[in-house]
Every structure is written in C-alpha cells, then in structure tokens.
Scaffold this motif. Structure first.
Motif, mmCIF file in Angstrom:
data_model
loop_
_atom_site.group_PDB
_atom_site.id
_atom_site.type_symbol
_atom_site.label_atom_id
_atom_site.label_comp_id
_atom_site.label_asym_id
_atom_site.label_seq_id
_atom_site.Cartn_x
_atom_site.Cartn_y
_atom_site.Cartn_z
ATOM 1 N N VAL A 23 36.794 32.943 40.368
ATOM 2 C CA VAL A 23 36.867 33.125 42.119
ATOM 3 C C VAL A 23 37.774 33.585 41.823
ATOM 4 O O VAL A 23 38.845 33.721 43.493
ATOM 5 N N ASN A 24 38.208 31.874 41.919
ATOM 6 C CA ASN A 24 39.607 31.214 42.935
ATOM 7 C C ASN A 24 40.812 32.565 41.873
ATOM 8 O O ASN A 24 41.665 33.194 42.594
ATOM 9 N N ASN A 25 40.942 32.464 40.764
ATOM 10 C CA ASN A 25 41.540 33.391 40.243
ATOM 11 C C ASN A 25 42.065 34.884 39.968
ATOM 12 O O ASN A 25 42.868 35.896 40.235
ATOM 13 N N GLN A 26 40.668 35.317 40.550
ATOM 14 C CA GLN A 26 40.600 36.512 40.996
ATOM 15 C C GLN A 26 40.962 37.344 42.369
ATOM 16 O O GLN A 26 41.327 38.004 43.260
ATOM 17 N N HIS A 27 40.831 35.662 43.518
ATOM 18 C CA HIS A 27 41.382 36.427 44.395
ATOM 19 C C HIS A 27 43.190 35.323 44.526
ATOM 20 O O HIS A 27 44.011 36.656 45.799
ATOM 21 N N TYR A 28 43.561 34.928 43.558
ATOM 22 C CA TYR A 28 44.817 34.714 43.341
ATOM 23 C C TYR A 28 45.341 36.718 42.901
ATOM 24 O O TYR A 28 46.661 36.987 44.156
ATOM 25 N N LEU A 29 44.631 36.981 41.624
ATOM 26 C CA LEU A 29 45.548 38.197 41.459
ATOM 27 C C LEU A 29 45.494 39.459 42.670
ATOM 28 O O LEU A 29 45.917 40.262 42.913
ATOM 29 N N LEU A 30 44.180 38.524 43.725
ATOM 30 C CA LEU A 30 44.129 40.396 44.087
ATOM 31 C C LEU A 30 45.223 40.553 45.639
ATOM 32 O O LEU A 30 45.654 41.060 45.793
ATOM 33 N N ASP A 31 45.137 38.951 45.670
ATOM 34 C CA ASP A 31 47.116 38.609 46.624
ATOM 35 C C ASP A 31 48.095 38.755 46.138
ATOM 36 O O ASP A 31 49.293 39.481 47.002
ATOM 37 N N LYS A 32 47.810 38.829 44.643
ATOM 38 C CA LYS A 32 49.411 38.903 44.058
ATOM 39 C C LYS A 32 49.267 40.497 43.628
ATOM 40 O O LYS A 32 50.953 40.733 44.506
ATOM 41 N N TYR A 33 48.524 41.028 43.123
ATOM 42 C CA TYR A 33 48.847 42.631 42.918
ATOM 43 C C TYR A 33 48.296 43.661 44.344
ATOM 44 O O TYR A 33 48.430 44.606 44.510
ATOM 45 N N GLY A 34 47.155 43.141 45.155
ATOM 46 C CA GLY A 34 46.529 44.101 45.420
ATOM 47 C C GLY A 34 46.209 45.468 45.401
ATOM 48 O O GLY A 34 45.995 46.431 45.566
ATOM 49 N N SER A 35 45.067 45.115 44.116
ATOM 50 C CA SER A 35 44.939 46.725 43.214
ATOM 51 C C SER A 35 43.247 45.988 42.536
ATOM 52 O O SER A 35 43.265 44.861 42.512
ATOM 53 N N THR A 36 43.266 46.655 41.703
ATOM 54 C CA THR A 36 41.964 46.973 41.155
ATOM 55 C C THR A 36 41.658 45.073 39.772
ATOM 56 O O THR A 36 42.524 45.463 39.422
ATOM 57 N N VAL A 37 40.879 44.535 40.404
ATOM 58 C CA VAL A 37 40.559 43.422 38.753
ATOM 59 C C VAL A 37 39.510 43.493 39.037
ATOM 60 O O VAL A 37 38.183 43.783 38.520
ATOM 61 N N VAL A 38 39.454 43.475 37.038
ATOM 62 C CA VAL A 38 38.580 43.415 36.294
ATOM 63 C C VAL A 38 37.968 42.234 35.461
ATOM 64 O O VAL A 38 39.198 41.291 35.278
ATOM 65 N N SER A 39 37.169 41.227 35.701
ATOM 66 C CA SER A 39 36.721 39.953 35.255
ATOM 67 C C SER A 39 35.741 40.091 34.143
ATOM 68 O O SER A 39 34.749 40.969 34.672
#
Length: 179
Positions: A23-39
C-alpha cells in the motif's frame, strides 16, 4: 497434504507487513506519477505464499498481462517486481484509464485457466481502487463452488488443504498442457 506447496510459512504479521509495504508503494507511485497503478499478486490461501510452483503461476500471469497490454497503445511509466516469501508482487504505472486496465485484468482473471489465482488491483490516479462491480462485472466465484469467493473466504467454507489441492491440480494440469 500437498506435494508442491512446501516453503517458508508466513505469519499473520508477515502478511500484514507485506500488505502495508504494498500500500505504501502504491501511494508513493500515485504521488510520483499521478496515473493508473496496477498491483498484481496471487490469491494463495494458507501460510506458504512462495515456492517454485507459486512462482511459476505468478510468472504465467505476469506474462499474460504483459502480452495483453502490448496489444494496445499503452505507455508504461514504471514497473517493478518484488519476489519475497510473503508472495511475489508486481507494481506498474500506466498512462491510460484505470477502467480500461481493469477491463483487461478482469478478462485475464475470468478467461485464463489459472486466472482465478491472479489478483490484479487497479487504482485510478486519485488512488481509488476500481472494482469489478464498478464495471458491471459480477464478483469472483469461489475456487471450489459457485458461491461468492469473498463470502466463502470470510466464512471459511473450505479448508486450506482443500483449496491448496485444487490450486495444485489446476497448475499441474495447465503446465503439463503447455509442454
């Protein structure tokens, strides 16, 4: 018990810690890229979350996902795999609508012979998880019966050994056919 499901057993704390990191990695990626994240990870019951058979199932799902993505003009911004005893995981960021990615991943989960074992979570740019229901797709069915998978899991309708035996059988049948 299973012939192939041997490995380092994970505690509830191990699983919860892995979830928190994901979840922390997902939030980091959302903050950094502001785009769709797939886990992407697997639905594996019981305390053993990683071994050679689990890795083979995971690798097949990732291969199918990447092949499906390559059928479309989708630009990947980031990807990373995490191979650990709490289970293999994959994170990626795409510059396309979360709904389209969820449609692709749900198609894999529904149509691939091992798809019931695959777990693709898709988050939109605001961090909202896109559900099957958001797309008008019915909830996942249980691995062993036609009931709702979530309800069966919550009620512990089936034993871990019974589920592991089914997963093992599915994987052995699939990979023998692939030879």
């Amino acid at each position: 018990m299973s012939l192939y499901f041997k490995g380092e057993e994970q505690t509830l704390d191990d699983i919860l810690r892995a979830r928190e990191i994901r979840v922390n990695n997902q939030h980091y990626l959302l903050d950094k890229y502001g785009s769709t994240v797939v886990s992407y990870k697997l639905n594996i019951p019981g305390p053993v979350k990683y071994n050679s058979l689990v890795k083979q199932i995971y690798d097949e799902g990732l291969l199918v996902f990447k092949q499906k993505i390559n059928e479309y003009p989708i630009h990947m911004l980031y990807e990373k795999e995490f191979i650990k005893n709490s289970g293999p995981e994959y994170l990626a960021v795409f510059d396309i609508s979360a709904a389209l990615i969820k449609e692709l991943t749900t198609s894999i989960e529904e149509n691939h012979p091992l798809g019931r074992l695959y777990d693709f979570d898709v988050l939109d740019a605001k961090g909202r998880q896109i559900s099957r229901e958001d797309l008008g797709i019915s909830p996942r069915k249980c691995l062993l019966c036609d009931n709702n998978a979530f309800a069966c899991g919550r009620s512990r309708a089936h034993g871990v050994n019974e589920l592991i035996d089914k997963i093992e059988s599915m994987a052995i049948d699939y990979f023998q056919l692939m030879r």
